[in-house]
Design an enzyme around this catalytic site. Sequence first.
Site, PDB file in Angstrom:
ATOM      1  N   MET A 200       0.835  -1.197   0.000  1.00  0.00           N
ATOM      2  CA  MET A 200       0.000   0.000   0.000  1.00  0.00           C
ATOM      3  C   MET A 200       0.876   1.257   0.000  1.00  0.00           C
ATOM      4  O   MET A 200       0.396   2.354   0.308  1.00  0.00           O
ATOM      5  CB  MET A 200      -0.940   0.004   1.214  1.00  0.00           C
ATOM      6  CG  MET A 200      -1.909  -1.190   1.180  1.00  0.00           C
ATOM      7  SD  MET A 200      -3.460  -0.908   2.030  1.00  0.00           S
ATOM      8  CE  MET A 200      -2.887  -0.633   3.696  1.00  0.00           C
TER       9      MET A 200
ATOM     10  N   LEU B  43       6.664   3.361   1.414  1.00  0.00           N
ATOM     11  CA  LEU B  43       7.555   2.200   1.521  1.00  0.00           C
ATOM     12  C   LEU B  43       8.656   2.397   2.557  1.00  0.00           C
ATOM     13  O   LEU B  43       9.119   3.512   2.791  1.00  0.00           O
ATOM     14  CB  LEU B  43       8.175   1.915   0.151  1.00  0.00           C
ATOM     15  CG  LEU B  43       7.148   1.613  -0.947  1.00  0.00           C
ATOM     16  CD1 LEU B  43       7.831   1.495  -2.309  1.00  0.00           C
ATOM     17  CD2 LEU B  43       6.357   0.343  -0.646  1.00  0.00           C
ATOM     18  N   HIS B  44       9.066   1.278   3.176  1.00  0.00           N
ATOM     19  CA  HIS B  44      10.132   1.281   4.180  1.00  0.00           C
ATOM     20  C   HIS B  44      10.964   0.012   4.000  1.00  0.00           C
ATOM     21  O   HIS B  44      10.749  -0.758   3.042  1.00  0.00           O
ATOM     22  CB  HIS B  44       9.524   1.389   5.586  1.00  0.00           C
ATOM     23  CG  HIS B  44       8.423   0.401   5.861  1.00  0.00           C
ATOM     24  ND1 HIS B  44       8.631  -0.960   5.912  1.00  0.00           N
ATOM     25  CD2 HIS B  44       7.089   0.581   6.072  1.00  0.00           C
ATOM     26  CE1 HIS B  44       7.497  -1.574   6.176  1.00  0.00           C
ATOM     27  NE2 HIS B  44       6.534  -0.669   6.261  1.00  0.00           N
TER      28      HIS B  44
ATOM     29  N   HIS C 287       9.246  -3.406   3.353  1.00  0.00           N
ATOM     30  CA  HIS C 287       8.917  -3.655   1.948  1.00  0.00           C
ATOM     31  C   HIS C 287      10.184  -4.030   1.173  1.00  0.00           C
ATOM     32  O   HIS C 287      10.173  -4.929   0.333  1.00  0.00           O
ATOM     33  CB  HIS C 287       8.286  -2.411   1.317  1.00  0.00           C
ATOM     34  CG  HIS C 287       7.007  -1.962   1.970  1.00  0.00           C
ATOM     35  ND1 HIS C 287       6.919  -0.796   2.682  1.00  0.00           N
ATOM     36  CD2 HIS C 287       5.771  -2.511   2.012  1.00  0.00           C
ATOM     37  CE1 HIS C 287       5.674  -0.641   3.132  1.00  0.00           C
ATOM     38  NE2 HIS C 287       4.958  -1.669   2.746  1.00  0.00           N
TER      39      HIS C 287
ATOM     40  N   GLY D 220       4.788 -10.181   4.280  1.00  0.00           N
ATOM     41  CA  GLY D 220       5.546 -10.085   5.528  1.00  0.00           C
ATOM     42  C   GLY D 220       4.837 -10.778   6.676  1.00  0.00           C
ATOM     43  O   GLY D 220       3.611 -10.700   6.796  1.00  0.00           O
TER      44      GLY D 220
ATOM     45  N   LYS E 220       4.828  -9.809   9.540  1.00  0.00           N
ATOM     46  CA  LYS E 220       4.263  -8.805  10.452  1.00  0.00           C
ATOM     47  C   LYS E 220       2.735  -8.843  10.394  1.00  0.00           C
ATOM     48  O   LYS E 220       2.068  -8.647  11.395  1.00  0.00           O
ATOM     49  CB  LYS E 220       4.753  -7.414  10.078  1.00  0.00           C
ATOM     50  CG  LYS E 220       4.546  -6.429  11.189  1.00  0.00           C
ATOM     51  CD  LYS E 220       4.503  -5.026  10.674  1.00  0.00           C
ATOM     52  CE  LYS E 220       3.292  -4.348  11.228  1.00  0.00           C
ATOM     53  NZ  LYS E 220       2.498  -3.680  10.238  1.00  0.00           N
TER      54      LYS E 220
ATOM     55  N   GLN F 200      -3.044 -11.933   7.897  1.00  0.00           N
ATOM     56  CA  GLN F 200      -3.231 -11.687   6.456  1.00  0.00           C
ATOM     57  C   GLN F 200      -2.606 -12.825   5.645  1.00  0.00           C
ATOM     58  O   GLN F 200      -3.209 -13.331   4.686  1.00  0.00           O
ATOM     59  CB  GLN F 200      -2.577 -10.358   6.099  1.00  0.00           C
ATOM     60  CG  GLN F 200      -2.436 -10.088   4.619  1.00  0.00           C
ATOM     61  CD  GLN F 200      -1.987  -8.659   4.357  1.00  0.00           C
ATOM     62  OE1 GLN F 200      -2.793  -7.746   4.401  1.00  0.00           O
ATOM     63  NE2 GLN F 200      -0.714  -8.455   4.083  1.00  0.00           N
TER      64      GLN F 200
ATOM     65  N   LEU G  53       8.688  -2.163  11.679  1.00  0.00           N
ATOM     66  CA  LEU G  53       8.489  -1.100  10.692  1.00  0.00           C
ATOM     67  C   LEU G  53       7.060  -1.177  10.167  1.00  0.00           C
ATOM     68  O   LEU G  53       6.518  -2.263   9.961  1.00  0.00           O
ATOM     69  CB  LEU G  53       9.463  -1.248   9.528  1.00  0.00           C
ATOM     70  CG  LEU G  53      10.947  -1.118   9.835  1.00  0.00           C
ATOM     71  CD1 LEU G  53      11.734  -0.994   8.537  1.00  0.00           C
ATOM     72  CD2 LEU G  53      11.232   0.068  10.713  1.00  0.00           C
TER      73      LEU G  53
ATOM     74  N   ARG H  22       2.444   3.163   9.036  1.00  0.00           N
ATOM     75  CA  ARG H  22       1.714   3.997   9.998  1.00  0.00           C
ATOM     76  C   ARG H  22       2.646   4.606  11.053  1.00  0.00           C
ATOM     77  O   ARG H  22       2.249   5.552  11.727  1.00  0.00           O
ATOM     78  CB  ARG H  22       0.607   3.190  10.677  1.00  0.00           C
ATOM     79  CG  ARG H  22      -0.562   2.877   9.739  1.00  0.00           C
ATOM     80  CD  ARG H  22      -1.698   2.182  10.475  1.00  0.00           C
ATOM     81  NE  ARG H  22      -2.898   2.066   9.656  1.00  0.00           N
ATOM     82  CZ  ARG H  22      -3.269   0.967   9.000  1.00  0.00           C
ATOM     83  NH1 ARG H  22      -2.502  -0.112   9.046  1.00  0.00           N
ATOM     84  NH2 ARG H  22      -4.378   0.943   8.282  1.00  0.00           N
TER      85      ARG H  22
HETATM   86  P1  AMP Z   1       1.558  -2.765   3.504  1.00  0.00           P
HETATM   87  O1  AMP Z   1       2.103  -1.773   2.524  1.00  0.00           O
HETATM   88  O2  AMP Z   1       1.613  -2.300   4.931  1.00  0.00           O
HETATM   89  O3  AMP Z   1       0.215  -3.318   3.094  1.00  0.00           O
HETATM   90  O4  AMP Z   1       2.552  -3.998   3.481  1.00  0.00           O
HETATM   91  C1  AMP Z   1       2.901  -4.618   2.265  1.00  0.00           C
HETATM   92  C2  AMP Z   1       3.654  -5.862   2.573  1.00  0.00           C
HETATM   93  O5  AMP Z   1       4.825  -5.558   3.340  1.00  0.00           O
HETATM   94  C3  AMP Z   1       2.844  -6.861   3.419  1.00  0.00           C
HETATM   95  O6  AMP Z   1       3.099  -8.171   2.967  1.00  0.00           O
HETATM   96  C4  AMP Z   1       3.380  -6.635   4.798  1.00  0.00           C
HETATM   97  O7  AMP Z   1       3.256  -7.767   5.643  1.00  0.00           O
HETATM   98  C5  AMP Z   1       4.839  -6.347   4.503  1.00  0.00           C
HETATM   99  N1  AMP Z   1       5.439  -5.645   5.624  1.00  0.00           N
HETATM  100  C6  AMP Z   1       4.968  -4.531   6.239  1.00  0.00           C
HETATM  101  N2  AMP Z   1       5.763  -4.193   7.280  1.00  0.00           N
HETATM  102  C7  AMP Z   1       6.742  -5.114   7.335  1.00  0.00           C
HETATM  103  C8  AMP Z   1       7.874  -5.325   8.185  1.00  0.00           C
HETATM  104  N3  AMP Z   1       8.151  -4.516   9.198  1.00  0.00           N
HETATM  105  N4  AMP Z   1       8.665  -6.393   7.938  1.00  0.00           N
HETATM  106  C9  AMP Z   1       8.403  -7.236   6.907  1.00  0.00           C
HETATM  107  N5  AMP Z   1       7.359  -7.089   6.059  1.00  0.00           N
HETATM  108  C10 AMP Z   1       6.545  -6.046   6.273  1.00  0.00           C
END
Ligand code: AMP
Length: 289
Positions: free
Chosen positions: A30, A33-34, A37, A156, A158, A162, A193, A196
Amino acid sequence: MKVIETIEELKIVLGEARRQGRNVEFVPTMGALHQGHASLINRAKESPSGEGKREGACVVVSIFVNPTQFGPDEDYASYPRDPDGDRANLQSQGVDVLFAPSVAAMYPNGEIATTVSPGRIAEVAEGRWRPGHFAGVATVCAKLFNIVQPDRVYFGEKDAQQVAVLRQMVADLNMPTEIVTCPTVREADGLALSSRNRRLDPQGRQAATVLPAALLAVRTLVERGEKSSEALVAQAREIIARQPRISLQYLEVVDPRTFEPVEHLTAGSLLILAALVGSVRLIDNIQLS
Ligand code: AMP
């Protein structure tokens, strides 16, 4: 890096990549990015080429803040967005394709009629606090998997529930893709990470470190032989209660496949939590055994 906003153009580009014998490796996000990702993208880049494949993988990252997975009182409007920063970031990581569709491209008539219902797992733990969330996630992932047709897709740990929902969907609906999960990337002080985290003020950021501290303390208890979920949860709650800025929503020991609570630790049991730090909602988890 190709930046693509329409489904039609993406299909043409990925069709060409496949004709060249390249695997398609897919990282849905979404945005905002960090390094979490980035760890998924690195794993996707390292993926072995399939048998008979001639060229390196084609790594596709999608950025789509999916409105249907947010409840009416949730943070869809204020969810962090950084399209320019994300684009530069993905370019520097050597991603092949950024797919950034509009809401209208994904939902041409507003809401779509056909949705994926993940059943019981969508109603427990995170699902109890976010009704409709996992149906929204599963539905948008089904659409993205059909559009991208990836050999492998990267998620991830995390967001552990999901992953469980999506593994179940891929198995139940015989989707021809493999799900790869990657460990949670954390800050030096343990905070997982998350996009949010950008919305935490300095005091909230400091307070949030109590969440990973509680998870780690529980794991230490487990290593000393404690197996009762009640005792483990009590320990974590006590640690988090010391930090008045944190309001816990749930904290449970659950089965890693069903996310139903377990009374005693079993193989792979997870400690999962969600908490509000001011108005910012964070989730985290740790595997206990
Ligand atoms: P999001 O953009 O938050 O929907 O996350 C996209 C993908 O990145 C999802 O598969 C998350 O589980 C993964 N993700 C988010 N935060 C982390 C993290 N700290 N470590 C590893 N994967 C992550």
